[in-house]
Structure formats: C-alpha cells, structure tokens
Design an enzyme around this catalytic site. Structure first.
Site, short mmCIF file in Angstrom:
data_model
loop_
_atom_site.label_atom_id
_atom_site.label_comp_id
_atom_site.label_asym_id
_atom_site.label_seq_id
_atom_site.Cartn_x
_atom_site.Cartn_y
_atom_site.Cartn_z
N LYS A 195 0.83 -1.20 0.00
CA LYS A 195 0.00 0.00 0.00
C LYS A 195 0.87 1.25 0.00
CE LYS A 195 -4.00 -1.69 2.59
NZ LYS A 195 -5.00 -1.53 1.51
N ARG A 211 -10.48 -11.10 1.32
CA ARG A 211 -11.34 -12.10 0.68
C ARG A 211 -10.71 -13.50 0.73
NH1 ARG A 211 -11.46 -8.54 -4.74
NH2 ARG A 211 -11.08 -6.94 -3.17
N1 BES Z 1 -8.29 -3.58 4.15
C1 BES Z 1 -8.42 -3.15 2.81
C2 BES Z 1 -9.73 -2.40 2.55
C3 BES Z 1 -9.91 -1.07 3.24
C4 BES Z 1 -9.70 0.11 2.56
C5 BES Z 1 -10.36 -1.01 4.55
C6 BES Z 1 -9.91 1.32 3.18
C7 BES Z 1 -10.56 0.20 5.17
C8 BES Z 1 -10.35 1.36 4.48
C9 BES Z 1 -8.37 -4.35 1.86
O1 BES Z 1 -7.62 -5.42 2.30
C10 BES Z 1 -7.74 -3.88 0.61
O2 BES Z 1 -6.60 -3.55 0.66
N2 BES Z 1 -8.50 -3.84 -0.49
C11 BES Z 1 -8.00 -3.38 -1.72
C12 BES Z 1 -8.44 -4.38 -2.78
C13 BES Z 1 -7.85 -4.12 -4.14
C14 BES Z 1 -6.39 -4.47 -4.13
C15 BES Z 1 -8.56 -4.96 -5.17
C16 BES Z 1 -8.62 -2.02 -2.01
O3 BES Z 1 -9.80 -1.83 -1.73
O4 BES Z 1 -7.90 -1.15 -2.45
MG MG Z 2 -5.63 -5.31 1.71
#
Ligand code: BES
Ligand code: MG
Ligand code: ZN
Length: 471
Positions: free
Chosen positions: A250, A324
C-alpha cells in the site's frame, strides 16, 4: 451507575430532557426567565444553577425524533460534560419518554464514556452514581440497565481492540484476550496454528499468514444458549491486525489506518459479549481468521495459485486483496463443519465500498430476502445502516482465471466491493441465508471522542439487535 425508581425532595444534580415541543410548553409556564436561552434543539445543553442544584437541560430536537437519536444525544452529553458531572444522586426529568427511549438514553450515557485507552473513570461507571427516575418500575429500570451495560461492555471492547496500535495487538496478545474472554463467558474456544491449518487445508487463509512473523490463529468461538430450538448464527469477522498490502504494498500516506482492518472481528467480539451478558436465546459460531498481512520474504506473491479449504483454486493477482482470501476459508470452514441458520460475514474489505458510501452505511450483499430485509430494518433502527448491492452472475465473469478456478481481483477498475462479494459467494457452500457486510467505510472514522479517525463501534448494535429480535 445504578437506576432507581424514586424521587427525593432535593437533588444537587438534575438531567432534564426536552423536545422542542415540550420546551415550547414548559418555557411559558415555568421558565420565563430563560425562555430565549434554550430551545430544545438536538444536542443543546443549557446548565442552570441555583443554590442547591445544577440542572442540565438537554435538547432532544423535534418530538418526531427516532430512538437512536436519543442515544446520540446522550453519547454527546456524556462525552462533553464528563469533567463537570458529579457522582451524586441524579434525578432524570423526562416523563414523555417510553421504556425503549429511556433505554436509548441510558445506553448513550454509558457508550459516551468511551475514550482510548478505556479506563472506566467516567462518573457513570461509578457504582455510587445513582439515577433516579420515577416513570418506570424498578423491574423495568433493572432490565434497562443490564441491557445498556451489556451493550456498553460489548461495544467498548470492540472499539478498544480496533483502536489499539499495531504493536499492541499482535496475534498472541489478541489470542490470550479471546481465551480469557472464553473462560469468563463460558464460550467454547478453539484455535488452529499454522501446522494445524496446513493439515486442515486452510490454504487461502495460510497464503496470507505465510508471510507473517507470527503463527497462524484461525479461531472459533462458540456461544450456546440453553434454550431449545434456538436459531444458530454463523459469524465470520475479518481479522487482519495490520494490512500493509503485502508485496502489493500500500501507499504510505494512510497506511496507519490499516490497524483498523480487524473491524469485522471486533464487531463479532462485541456481539459475543453482548449475547453472553444478556443470555440472548441464540447460538453463535464465530470464526475469526487472525493474521496480519505482512511484507516479508515468505509473503505470498502475485501470480501464486493456492488451494482454498473447499478445494477451489485461486490465482492471487493482488496480495492486498487479502481479506477475501482469509474470509473464503472462514466461510467455507464454517459452512462445511457447522449447521447454521444464518451465515453472516463482516469485513473492512474494500476501498471501493468506502468510495461508494463513505461513512454513511455498510455495503450489504445477500442471497436471502428475509435476512436482507431484517438487516436493513435493524440497521435503520440502530443507525448502523446497510445498503443492498447486487450479486448478479455477470460479475462472476470478471473473476474467471486462466490458471485457476478464480482470481482474487478483477482487472477492471470498477465495482470492487461487488467483485469481492461475488468472490466470497463461491465459498459459502450454497448456504441459503448468507449476508456479507463490507464495513470498510463505517468501522473506523470520525467520532466524538477522538481528534483523528477512531473506532465507531459499528456492527455491535446492528448484530445485537438482529440476534435479539430473530425468534
Ligand atoms: N483492508 C483493505 C480495505 C480497506 C480500505 C479497509 C480502506 C478500510 C479502508 C483491503 O484489504 C484492501 O486492501 N483492499 C483493496 C483491494 C484491491 C487491491 C482490489 C482495495 O480496496 O484497495
Ligand atoms: Mg488489503
Ligand atoms: Zn485488508
């Protein structure tokens, strides 16, 4: 706090509640001197003093207000007045409140005591703090207090764990808390370490955990009622203690918020506490796949193909779509090994749901009309709302892989919360009453007790109300 059905002659502290309409009437009769200083608007507090007593006049807003708004007012009152409040017998004047509304007020007073770290130093937790209220029987007051305390214990535990910084919630720390919780409330507690998970074939969960410096802790907590023929709720809570994104790292800007990636699990933990304290006549099987999503030389890699618990293979195209993965095994493990009437998972799953709904509601996906409608209704009543989104099969086309049964992301930059839900559906083993709640936008956000984003407690009241009213 104690709630007592009585009224003495004199009080040093009085909470007097007004709707705007009630104030209109009262001001002409009794309060001409301050008629223009208070209006009864929602959240308004006017402090009136004389030689003997302090009267907190509290505005509730229009008399058409919903019950949860009374809780909101009490939360704010509790948060903003805490330094002034005395531990003294306190009279509540609000004869227009019914039992449910009074309950919301007391719930709010207790919920509003929460700050991180939680110390229960607020006057409302002092056993010497007596609230005197004449309009409900002692029996009803006792019921109100146990309910409010059970909810406050559940919701504040939820908030406390979510607010903890990453270094204070390593898997072993959370596990020992859960173990103690199980002892306290007589839950059945089971935990699978990495070796055991390998034996069981929890490959999707392990793919995320393999990069962690900490052992796996795939955790199952069971609450059983003694009531016969009770409904059984299967609850799965995403429990990523910190989400770096893994190798699909991230951006650093808001990465610290990812300590909140266990918001699904904390909602489930709070609900378990509530159910146990209230002896709610349902059974709960809770699955919490605990791990962090770390970046390390052992971490799973984009392109990896792994085999999930139910035998389906998954091509990992983005290691940041880890929620997921662990939920897939959580869901199919629960569905295959336990008979449940309802299967509900909660997860801070996607940024997509945050972009769609902000902090206004969770995104809901369900294959069952009845469950869907119950969740919408409960969400509206508790102000922990959900909004239904589609699970149409056309979305499944986007997770077809060339090298596995499924891929963990779609390559299109749209509708990822739907994609994620469609992905999870492949692991519900055709459970007829399943709901997935993507709570990424609502679990962690602006609150009345912290300057920065913090845990809202979302999910506990929603689930507590749902299980309590599902006979
Ligand atoms: N934990 C995150 C989702 C999230 C985003 C929670 C903002 C709280 C606030 C999840 O694991 C994630 O990183 N999702 C990605 C998925 C993408 C790589 C398809 C996302 O939403 O960017
Ligand atoms: Mg994630
Ligand atoms: Zn995550």
């Amino acid at each position: 706090m104690k709630l007592i059905n009585k009224k003495n002659k004199n009080y040093t502290q009085i909470f007097q509640l007004f709707t705007e309409e009630a104030w209109e009437k009262a001001k002409k009769k009794h309060h001409k001197n301050i008629a223009t200083l208070f209006s009864g608007k929602k959240y308004e507090v006017f402090i009136q003093t004389d030689e003997d007593s302090i009267i907190y006049m509290i505005g509730l807003g229009k008399s058409t207000l919903q019950n949860f708004e009374i809780q909101q007012v009490a939360v704010k009152f509790s948060q903003t007045q805490k330094d002034k409040l005395q531990t003294a017998p306190t009279l509540i004047l609000a004869d227009f409140l019914n039992e449910k509304q009074f309950e919301e007020f007391i719930k709010g007073l207790l919920l509003g005591t929460y700050t991180y770290p939680f110390d229960r130093k607020h006057a409302f937790w002092n056993p010497q703090f007596e609230i005197h209220f004449e309009n409900l029987s002692q029996k009803k007051l006792d019921a109100v207090l146990s309910k409010a305390e059970a909810l406050a214990n559940g919701q504040t535990a939820c908030q406390e764990w979510l607010n903890k910084p990453a270094n204070l919630k390593k898997p072993d720390i959370l596990s020992s808390y859960l173990k103690n919780l199980a002892k306290k409330y007589d839950f059945k507690y089971t935990v699978f370490n990495r070796k055991k998970c390998e034996e069981l074939g929890l490959g999707a969960y392990l793919s995320v955990n393999q990069g962690s410096a900490y052992d796996a802790a795939f955790t199952i907590i069971e609450y059983k009622t003694s009531v016969k023929n009770a409904k059984t709720f299967g609850l799965v809570g995403k429990c990523v203690l910190f989400d770096t994104g893994g190798i699909s790292l991230k951006d650093h800007t808001n990465m610290h918020y990812m300590k909140s990636d266990m918001g699904g699990a904390t909602a489930v933990i709070g609900t378990l506490i509530y159910a146990a304290e209230m002896k709610v006549p349902v059974n709960i099987i809770a699955v919490l796949p605990i791990t962090d999503n770390a970046i390390s030389e052992k971490a799973f890699l984009p392109s990896d193909v792994i085999t999930a618990y139910n035998g389906k293979t998954i091509e990992v195209l983005n290691t940041d779509a880890e929620g997921r993965m662990i939920l897939a095994d959580g869901l199919s493990y629960l569905a295959k090994n336990y008979k449940t009437d309802f299967l509900i998972d909660l997860a801070t799953l996607t940024g997509s749901s945050v972009r769609m709904f902000g902090d206004t509601c969770g995104a809901m996906f369900s294959n069952n009309e009845e469950l869907k409608n119950r969740l919408i209704k409960t969400g509206d009543q508790t102000n922990q709302r959900v909004w239904n989104l589609p699970l149409w099969d056309i979305w499944k086309d986007d997770i077809q892989s060339d090298v596995a049964d499924l891929k963990n992301i779609s390559m299109k930059p749209i509708g990822d919360c739907i994609i994620a839900a469609k992905f999870l559906e492949q692991f519900t083993e055709n459970h007829p009453k399943w709901a997935h709640l993507d709570i990424a936008g609502v679990a962690f956000g602006s609150t009345g007790y912290a300057k920065e984003k913090a845990a809202t407690g979302y999910g506990v009241q929603l689930l507590a109300d749902l299980i309590e009213n599902y006979q």
